[in-house]
Each structure stands twice: as structure tokens, then as C-alpha cells.
Design a protein around this motif. Sequence first.
Motif, PDB file in Angstrom:
ATOM      1  N   THR A 111      41.080  58.530  61.601  1.00 38.28           N
ATOM      2  CA  THR A 111      41.764  59.819  61.770  1.00 38.28           C
ATOM      3  C   THR A 111      40.773  60.904  62.182  1.00 38.28           C
TER       4      THR A 111
ATOM      5  N   TYR B 243      40.272  53.306  52.572  1.00 40.17           N
ATOM      6  CA  TYR B 243      40.147  54.759  52.587  1.00 40.17           C
ATOM      7  C   TYR B 243      39.108  55.196  53.615  1.00 40.17           C
TER       8      TYR B 243
ATOM      9  N   SER C  13      40.349  54.526  57.184  1.00 42.36           N
ATOM     10  CA  SER C  13      41.398  55.478  57.545  1.00 42.36           C
ATOM     11  C   SER C  13      40.804  56.845  57.887  1.00 42.36           C
TER      12      SER C  13
END
Length: 165
Positions: free
Chosen positions: A38, A31, A34
Amino acid sequence: MTDTPTQVTGEPGGPGEPSLLLEDQFCFTLYAASRAVTGVYRPLLDAVGLTYPQYLVMLVLWQHRTAPVKDLVATLHLDYGTLTPLIKRLEAGGLLERRRRPDDERVVEVALTPEGAALRERIRTVPPAIGAAVGLSDEEIKTAQDLLRRLTANVARHTSGGGSG
């Protein structure tokens, strides 16, 4: 009463007991990674008017020029309820168009417009910028991708009833 708060360490209570420390949770590591990656994409994509999920749709179309919506759902691991608004926004922005396949009108395809195809050149600086931010060698990135693809396949197999529960 004491002034020191009680500390719950999350350490296992005995041999073989799983840790409950946040930093030991594999899901949190994924998590956080990511979100970090991003987050690097956001300003780069803002400069060309795309969100990260829209960028993913465009990557597929830059590779294939057209794609059935069903294939986009499978390739991007998105559901129709998430993908349809993305496609509509990209279409409203003039980057793609939806159309029924002439040989089978049940199939809806999306295709690049000339504007969508031209955007590909403006986006070429994104992958090198992400590579620099990630700070891994090409070999390390390939290893990470291979592991994450395997993880995705394993989890998909497990959740579709192929796992041992």
C-alpha cells in the motif's frame, strides 16, 4: 550488575512450543507485506487524488458501473461505518453518485459519474507500476493471490463459528 542488556530470544522452551520471535509471526509477515504494497500505491494514487480504500471502491465501480452499498461492504470486506465516509468523499469529488434503486427504495446504489468513468484511463499505469515494485512473476502473483484468498476464506469460516476453536 552487567553492562549487557538481558536478551529474551523468544525461542520455544520445549518441543512443540510456539516461537515468540517477531519474524516467526505469520500475522507480522502479512502486516509488513500489506504496508509495503500500500506504500507503493500511495504516491501513484495521490497523483489522481485517491486514497487506497477509495481506489478499491472505484475498481469495483469500473468493473460494474453501479453497485449496491451492501455489495460493496461484502466485496471489500469493509463495514458500513468505514465505507460510508469513503463514498461521501468520492461523491463530493464528483466521481460517483448515490441513489435509491427505483424498484426498491430501501437499496442504496452508487454509480459512476462521467468523471469517475474517465478517471479509469488515468489510473491504467498503476497496476504495471505495482507489478514492477512487487518483483514477482505473473505466476508467483497468481499463486500468492490464490493462497491469500484461501487464507481469507479459512479465517472467515473460523471466525464465523465454523472453526474448531
